[in-house]
Design a protein around this motif. Structure first.
Motif, PDB file in Angstrom:
ATOM      1  N   ASN A 176     -24.963  -1.572   4.984  1.00 15.00           N
ATOM      2  CA  ASN A 176     -24.804  -0.764   6.197  1.00 15.00           C
ATOM      3  C   ASN A 176     -24.951  -1.597   7.460  1.00 15.00           C
ATOM      4  OD1 ASN A 176     -26.614   1.136   4.087  1.00 15.00           O
ATOM      5  ND2 ASN A 176     -24.736   2.035   4.851  1.00 15.00           N
ATOM      6  N   ILE A 177     -24.261  -1.173   8.499  1.00 12.65           N
ATOM      7  CA  ILE A 177     -24.272  -1.885   9.769  1.00 12.65           C
ATOM      8  C   ILE A 177     -23.929  -0.883  10.865  1.00 12.65           C
ATOM      9  CG2 ILE A 177     -21.852  -2.594   9.494  1.00 12.65           C
ATOM     10  CD1 ILE A 177     -22.563  -5.199  10.954  1.00 12.65           C
ATOM     11  N   ALA A 178     -24.548  -1.026  12.039  1.00  9.72           N
ATOM     12  CA  ALA A 178     -24.318  -0.099  13.142  1.00  9.72           C
ATOM     13  C   ALA A 178     -24.359  -0.856  14.458  1.00  9.72           C
ATOM     14  CB  ALA A 178     -25.374   1.010  13.137  1.00  9.72           C
ATOM     15  N   ALA A 179     -23.665  -0.305  15.461  1.00 15.56           N
ATOM     16  CA  ALA A 179     -23.642  -0.929  16.785  1.00 15.56           C
ATOM     17  C   ALA A 179     -23.524   0.150  17.847  1.00 15.56           C
ATOM     18  CB  ALA A 179     -22.489  -1.922  16.902  1.00 15.56           C
ATOM     19  N   LEU A 180     -24.193  -0.091  18.961  1.00 20.20           N
ATOM     20  CA  LEU A 180     -24.178   0.832  20.103  1.00 20.20           C
ATOM     21  C   LEU A 180     -23.969   0.010  21.364  1.00 20.20           C
ATOM     22  CD1 LEU A 180     -24.737   3.759  21.191  1.00 20.20           C
ATOM     23  CD2 LEU A 180     -27.141   3.097  21.325  1.00 20.20           C
ATOM     24  N   VAL A 181     -22.998   0.413  22.185  1.00 21.46           N
ATOM     25  CA  VAL A 181     -22.716  -0.280  23.442  1.00 21.46           C
ATOM     26  C   VAL A 181     -22.883   0.723  24.584  1.00 21.46           C
ATOM     27  CG1 VAL A 181     -21.049  -1.617  24.780  1.00 21.46           C
ATOM     28  CG2 VAL A 181     -21.080  -1.801  22.283  1.00 21.46           C
TER      29      VAL A 181
ATOM     30  N   LYS B 119     -16.506  -3.592  10.143  1.00 17.73           N
ATOM     31  CA  LYS B 119     -15.947  -3.560   8.786  1.00 17.73           C
ATOM     32  C   LYS B 119     -15.808  -4.970   8.231  1.00 17.73           C
ATOM     33  CE  LYS B 119     -12.132  -1.637   6.090  1.00 17.73           C
ATOM     34  NZ  LYS B 119     -10.862  -0.868   6.138  1.00 17.73           N
ATOM     35  N   ARG B 120     -15.392  -5.904   9.101  1.00 17.96           N
ATOM     36  CA  ARG B 120     -15.240  -7.290   8.656  1.00 17.96           C
ATOM     37  C   ARG B 120     -16.589  -7.890   8.254  1.00 17.96           C
ATOM     38  NH1 ARG B 120     -13.107  -9.107  12.966  1.00 17.96           N
ATOM     39  NH2 ARG B 120     -14.745 -10.443  13.812  1.00 17.96           N
ATOM     40  N   TYR B 121     -17.610  -7.668   9.072  1.00 19.36           N
ATOM     41  CA  TYR B 121     -18.938  -8.185   8.731  1.00 19.36           C
ATOM     42  C   TYR B 121     -19.507  -7.482   7.502  1.00 19.36           C
ATOM     43  CZ  TYR B 121     -19.689 -11.273  12.721  1.00 19.36           C
ATOM     44  OH  TYR B 121     -19.634 -12.310  13.607  1.00 19.36           O
ATOM     45  N   ASN B 122     -19.254  -6.186   7.385  1.00 16.67           N
ATOM     46  CA  ASN B 122     -19.762  -5.449   6.235  1.00 16.67           C
ATOM     47  C   ASN B 122     -19.178  -5.978   4.933  1.00 16.67           C
ATOM     48  OD1 ASN B 122     -19.113  -2.609   4.460  1.00 16.67           O
ATOM     49  ND2 ASN B 122     -21.228  -3.005   5.057  1.00 16.67           N
ATOM     50  N   ASN B 123     -17.907  -6.311   4.949  1.00 13.19           N
ATOM     51  CA  ASN B 123     -17.276  -6.880   3.742  1.00 13.19           C
ATOM     52  C   ASN B 123     -17.954  -8.187   3.342  1.00 13.19           C
ATOM     53  OD1 ASN B 123     -15.425  -4.790   3.568  1.00 13.19           O
ATOM     54  ND2 ASN B 123     -13.861  -5.872   4.758  1.00 13.19           N
ATOM     55  N   ARG B 124     -18.385  -8.953   4.342  1.00 13.04           N
ATOM     56  CA  ARG B 124     -19.062 -10.218   4.062  1.00 13.04           C
ATOM     57  C   ARG B 124     -20.480  -9.971   3.543  1.00 13.04           C
ATOM     58  NH1 ARG B 124     -19.812 -13.925   9.168  1.00 13.04           N
ATOM     59  NH2 ARG B 124     -17.555 -13.524   9.235  1.00 13.04           N
ATOM     60  N   TYR B 125     -21.212  -9.061   4.189  1.00 17.38           N
ATOM     61  CA  TYR B 125     -22.611  -8.842   3.847  1.00 17.38           C
ATOM     62  C   TYR B 125     -22.783  -8.124   2.505  1.00 17.38           C
ATOM     63  CZ  TYR B 125     -23.695 -10.144   8.681  1.00 17.38           C
ATOM     64  OH  TYR B 125     -23.827 -10.815   9.864  1.00 17.38           O
TER      65      TYR B 125
ATOM     66  N   TYR C 271     -19.828   3.843  19.943  1.00 16.27           N
ATOM     67  CA  TYR C 271     -20.853   4.443  19.097  1.00 16.27           C
ATOM     68  C   TYR C 271     -20.389   4.321  17.647  1.00 16.27           C
ATOM     69  CZ  TYR C 271     -24.416   7.961  17.758  1.00 16.27           C
ATOM     70  OH  TYR C 271     -25.490   8.623  17.201  1.00 16.27           O
ATOM     71  N   ALA C 272     -20.911   3.329  16.955  1.00 15.34           N
ATOM     72  CA  ALA C 272     -20.585   3.121  15.536  1.00 15.34           C
ATOM     73  C   ALA C 272     -21.880   3.235  14.742  1.00 15.34           C
ATOM     74  CB  ALA C 272     -19.938   1.754  15.331  1.00 15.34           C
ATOM     75  N   GLY C 273     -22.184   4.447  14.274  1.00 17.00           N
ATOM     76  CA  GLY C 273     -23.448   4.702  13.599  1.00 17.00           C
ATOM     77  C   GLY C 273     -23.538   4.094  12.219  1.00 17.00           C
ATOM     78  N   ASN C 274     -22.418   3.628  11.692  1.00 18.57           N
ATOM     79  CA  ASN C 274     -22.391   3.030  10.358  1.00 18.57           C
ATOM     80  C   ASN C 274     -20.945   2.670  10.075  1.00 18.57           C
ATOM     81  OD1 ASN C 274     -23.241   2.252   7.717  1.00 18.57           O
ATOM     82  ND2 ASN C 274     -24.624   3.994   7.602  1.00 18.57           N
ATOM     83  N   ILE C 275     -20.726   1.903   9.014  1.00 18.60           N
ATOM     84  CA  ILE C 275     -19.360   1.815   8.493  1.00 18.60           C
ATOM     85  C   ILE C 275     -19.035   3.191   7.920  1.00 18.60           C
ATOM     86  CG2 ILE C 275     -19.211  -0.651   8.105  1.00 18.60           C
ATOM     87  CD1 ILE C 275     -20.069   1.402   5.166  1.00 18.60           C
TER      88      ILE C 275
ATOM     89  N   HIS D  58     -22.554   7.847   5.435  1.00 18.17           N
ATOM     90  CA  HIS D  58     -22.644   9.053   6.263  1.00 18.17           C
ATOM     91  C   HIS D  58     -23.891   9.044   7.155  1.00 18.17           C
ATOM     92  CE1 HIS D  58     -25.219   9.854   2.793  1.00 18.17           C
ATOM     93  NE2 HIS D  58     -25.865  10.714   3.557  1.00 18.17           N
ATOM     94  N   VAL D  59     -24.866   8.191   6.841  1.00 19.03           N
ATOM     95  CA  VAL D  59     -26.119   8.160   7.596  1.00 19.03           C
ATOM     96  C   VAL D  59     -25.877   7.499   8.953  1.00 19.03           C
ATOM     97  CG1 VAL D  59     -28.504   7.365   7.636  1.00 19.03           C
ATOM     98  CG2 VAL D  59     -27.453   8.036   5.471  1.00 19.03           C
ATOM     99  N   ASP D  60     -26.244   8.198  10.017  1.00 18.12           N
ATOM    100  CA  ASP D  60     -26.115   7.655  11.367  1.00 18.12           C
ATOM    101  C   ASP D  60     -27.337   6.789  11.660  1.00 18.12           C
ATOM    102  OD1 ASP D  60     -25.756   7.074  14.000  1.00 18.12           O
ATOM    103  OD2 ASP D  60     -25.584   9.148  14.693  1.00 18.12           O
ATOM    104  N   MET D  61     -27.172   5.475  11.562  1.00 22.32           N
ATOM    105  CA  MET D  61     -28.291   4.570  11.735  1.00 22.32           C
ATOM    106  C   MET D  61     -28.713   4.451  13.205  1.00 22.32           C
ATOM    107  SD  MET D  61     -28.824   4.024   8.658  1.00 22.32           S
ATOM    108  CE  MET D  61     -30.336   3.159   9.042  1.00 22.32           C
TER     109      MET D  61
END
Length: 797
Positions: A303-308, A290-296, A319-323, A334-337
């Motif tokens: 949109n931004i997504a991360a998987l660990v 969320k912090r990076y999304n506010n900047r970008y 599992y963060a498919g998107n903000i 809503h799109v799961d990237m």
């Protein structure tokens, strides 16, 4: 005439009637008492609620829990059914008391139904006539026969109404107090216990005093029964009662939707899932994204997504498919990237590098040409638009150079690499190999974050297990990561294989190459991200700046990050190194540090390598080093660049036996690169020594090395000449190179002399459309001939 029934027949009829009644009694209760739809619920690995969605009928109704808190059992029994544990489903004393009170009041002021009877009533949802009530009494007795008291309480707690559209204790606990039932206080639990009897008491701004009064009365009752002491009751009475319902946690919405879509294939009967997600890590990553999304978003990157992934056990940790901002439809959050097919940029390059090591086509530091390249109509470019002439394969990977990657794929063959990706589990290669061609290595296909992270996790798992399986490979290492918590599946030893898609030696060399943090130009500043933790990582940027990727791994974790716009809109500055890599390193800072991969010594061998070329050393290589390489490295070619040249022992100039006696020669190994490679290589390598010129009188004695080459255009190139800003037809800059820096080159097109160049061999020419023959002749009579075609502008508009 009357027929007398014999006594035996009467007994048979009586037994039959009793048997029918018993069958009716047995089958009167449905096999599944409650069939209402339930909410989809995702829990973290520790059991905490991460996400839930409303049920199909618009109710917040969680699936039945395995147990209910002891506090609720004591509260609900004290309030509704004091003799719950001793009656058989109906309480005759309570029913008699209720009838007496109702007769005195000439109306219904008290009920005598037990919790068992209320459970039956909740399951039937019918208009209650006298006959229906009598039948419910019968079913209550039947319920007591089938279920234990604990199970009946669980059924009741999961399906009782708690006001508004809230059904069941667990949903009520989260909606009214924002916590799980297990963490509620006596005051909070007493509040919930009185709601099924009066669900309309919970209403924002209304009924507060009545709710408090009933809650406090129940607390006093608990004191009388010895369940709690007076001090606990007094403190509980000071607690506030809930107002309007609270929103439920939305900490893994895209995993929840994935679970909805895949529940059938996962063979999970309930709509509740205990996931493998680490709650703390998931919340940290949500906040970080969320912090990076506010900047970008200042650059219209939405949109931004991360998987660990946990490498050790092959599970999903975050599992963060998107903000997640559903209130802003334009963001398409809503799109799961993680599931969305996107261009991978350069993120497949390490897989090609590992594949070529595995097949014995290169060694880790083999020199790969990095020069202007024309393959048919395809002309790849490096990100910085520069050339190194030649570069070690591992450095080309760490610097993510495109031209060496394309040349490697040209050697490996793109249909073969396409098949390799398919075998590794990339599910989005829907077109045949020819559709992608050589662009496959530069993002010409589509992949998902899930498939990409899964493949790198499989490589890491395979390398981690190299000792466990005594030289064999487990094909399950490349299985998809699991996000549902379950017992680890054991595999049979007969499933182990002697060979695999990528051997551990090749994987180890690849991860070591990916560990290099330097990048060309300003990207070299990324050394600031290095830490005590060793990390293999790779970035990627798709064509048109539509996708920014970063993937990194250690023996314990794989992290994949994507940044971009869900609708595919490109943005300036949307690169893997600038947008995705900072997120990757911030995520790794949240993870525990560990050791690096152990060296798989039983999958590597020591080989003598030519230090300058990175090839297997030939007899002429003077600077040799010993390196650990995969076993297949033994099959690679010997160094093609070190050759013996003959020099005059006095002047140091080149000679041949046609002009000088061998006794007056020095026979010396020399590192000789082809002209085009040399042209760029010597700029980046000041220690490179060009070939000495021939001794006077030996020039015509023969030359076994190519002395000239074209930098641009290449042979059989097709060239389109655009119009300049003034409307005039532009020109083509022809560039050649010669090993002798002082040589003169005479240029001819179609056997017509054009010009002479010396030192810098460049000409701006404007040939007419059509096919042409270019001939270069140097001042020693050496010739170079190639073809090129100028495209007709009118035909190629």
């Amino acid at each position: 005439m009357s027929v007398k029934i014999k006594p035996v027949s009467k007994l048979l009829i009586g037994d039959g009637i009793i048997g029918l009644l018993l069958c009716w009694f047995f089958f009167a209760l449905p096999s599944k008492l409650f069939v209402s739809p339930t909410s989809y619920v995702v829990e973290a690995a520790n059991g905490e609620l991460l996400n839930a969605s409303i049920a199909a009928d618009g109710q917040w109704r969680f699936p039945a829990a395995d147990s209910i808190p002891d506090k609720f059992s004591k509260c609900i029994i004290a309030f509704e059914d004091k003799r719950f544990y001793v009656h058989p489903g109906i309480d005759i004393l309570a029913m008699a008391r209720a009838m007496r009170q109702n007769l005195r009041a000439k109306g219904i002021v008290s009920g005598g139904s037990t919790l068992t009877m209320q459970t039956i009533r909740l399951s039937r949802r019918q208009n209650r006539t006298i006959a229906q009530k009598l039948f419910e009494i019968f079913l209550a007795i039947r319920l007591e026969v089938r279920y234990s008291k604990k199970e009946i309480l669980e059924l009741y707690a999961s399906n009782a109404p708690f006001g508004s559209n809230v059904v069941g204790l667990e949903a009520a606990s989260w909606r009214y107090f924002g916590r799980s039932p297990q963490s509620l206080s006596w005051g909070e639990m007493a509040t919930l216990a009185i709601l099924p009897n009066s669900p309309r008491l919970v209403h924002p701004g209304r009924n507060v005093n009545r709710l408090i009064t009933k809650r406090n009365n129940l607390l006093d009752q608990l004191v009388k029964l010895g369940v709690i002491d007076q001090a606990t009751a007094n403190l509980s009475k000071l607690e506030p009662v809930p107002g309007k319902p609270r929103p439920l946690p939305q900490n893994a919405p895209h995993l929840l939707n994935r679970f909805k879509a895949e529940r059938t294939s996962l063979k999970i009967s309930t709509t509740r899932m205990r996931s493998t997600l680490d709650e703390t890590l998931q919340l940290k990553i949500n906040a970080l994204l969320k912090r990076y999304n506010n900047r970008y978003r200042a650059n219209d990157i939405d949109n931004i997504a991360a998987l660990v992934l946990n490498v050790k056990n092959g599970t999903v940790m975050a599992y963060a498919g998107n903000i997640y901002q559903p209130e802003n439809a334009g963001l398409e959050s809503h799109v799961d990237m993680i599931k969305a097919p996107r261009s991978p940029g350069s993120t497949l390059k390490p897989i090609l590098y590992a594949s070529m090591l595995n097949d014995g086509l290169i060694l880790p530091k083999t020199l790969i040409p990095d020069i202007p390249t024309q393959i048919g109509n395809y002309s790849p470019q490096n990100y910085d638009l520069g050339y190194d002439g030649a570069i070690a394969a591992d450095r080309a990977l760490s610097r993510s150079l495109n031209i060496p990657a394309v040349r490697l794929l040209q050697t490996y063959k793109y249909p073969r690499f396409y098949d390799q990706l398919k075998k590794l589990g990339f599910s989005t290669l829907s077109q045949p190999a020819d559709h992608y061609g050589l662009s496959l290595i530069l993002g010409g296909s589509e992949v998902t974050m899930w498939d990409l992270a899964k493949t790198y996790m499989g490589m890491a798992r395979s390398l981690n297990h190299y000792n466990d399986y005594k030289g064999y490979y487990n094909p399950h290492d490349y299985d998809a990561p699991g996000y549902v918590q379950k017992k680890a599946e054991k595999f049979e030893e007969n499933e182990l294989q002697k060979s695999t898609l990528l051997d551990n030696g090749s994987i180890w060399c690849t991860f070591n190459a990916m560990e290099e943090l330097m990048r060309p130009g300003d990207e070299g500043l990324w050394e600031q991200f290095s830490s005590a933790q060793r990390l293999a990582w790779k970035t990627g940027t798709s064509f048109g700046f539509r996708d920014a990727w970063a993937i990194g791994l250690t023996p314990d974790y794989v992290v994949c990050v994507w940044v971009g716009n869900a609708d595919g809109e490109g943005r300036p500055g949307l690169t893997g190194i600038d947008a995705a890599a900072p997120v990757l390193f911030d995520i790794f800072r949240q993870l525990p540090k560990g050791r690096w991969f152990e060296t798989p010594k039983n999958k590597l061998k020591k080989l003598i390598i030519c230090h300058q070329s990175g090839y297997k050393a030939s007899e002429y290589c003077t600077d040799r080093i010993e390196e650990l390489v995969p076993f297949a490295g033994e099959k690679t070619a010997v160094c093609p660049y070190h050759k013996i040249i003959h020099l005059d022992k006095h002047s140091g100039l080149r000679v041949t036996d046609q002009c000088l006696s061998p006794s007056d020669m020095i026979h010396q190994p020399w590192f000789i690169l082809p002209p085009t490679i040399e042209y760029y290589y010597k700029v980046k390598h000041s220690d490179y020594k060009p070939l000495p010129p021939f001794l006077k009188g030996c020039e015509d004695a023969g030359n076994t090395y190519s002395v000239m080459d074209m930098i641009y255009p290449k042979n059989n190139a097709s060239i389109y000449i655009p119009l300049e800003l003034d409307g005039q037809r532009g020109k083509v800059v022809f560039t050649a190179t010669h090993k002798n820096s002082s040589a003169q080159i005479y240029w001819h097109i179609d056997e017509q002399y054009v010009a002479t160049t010396i030192h810098t061999h460049q000409l701006s020419l404007n040939p007419v459309p059509g096919k042409h023959t270019l001939t270069l002749v140097d001042d020693k009579g050496e010739r170079f001939v190639q073809q090129f075609t100028i495209l007709d502008r009118e035909k190629h508009k």
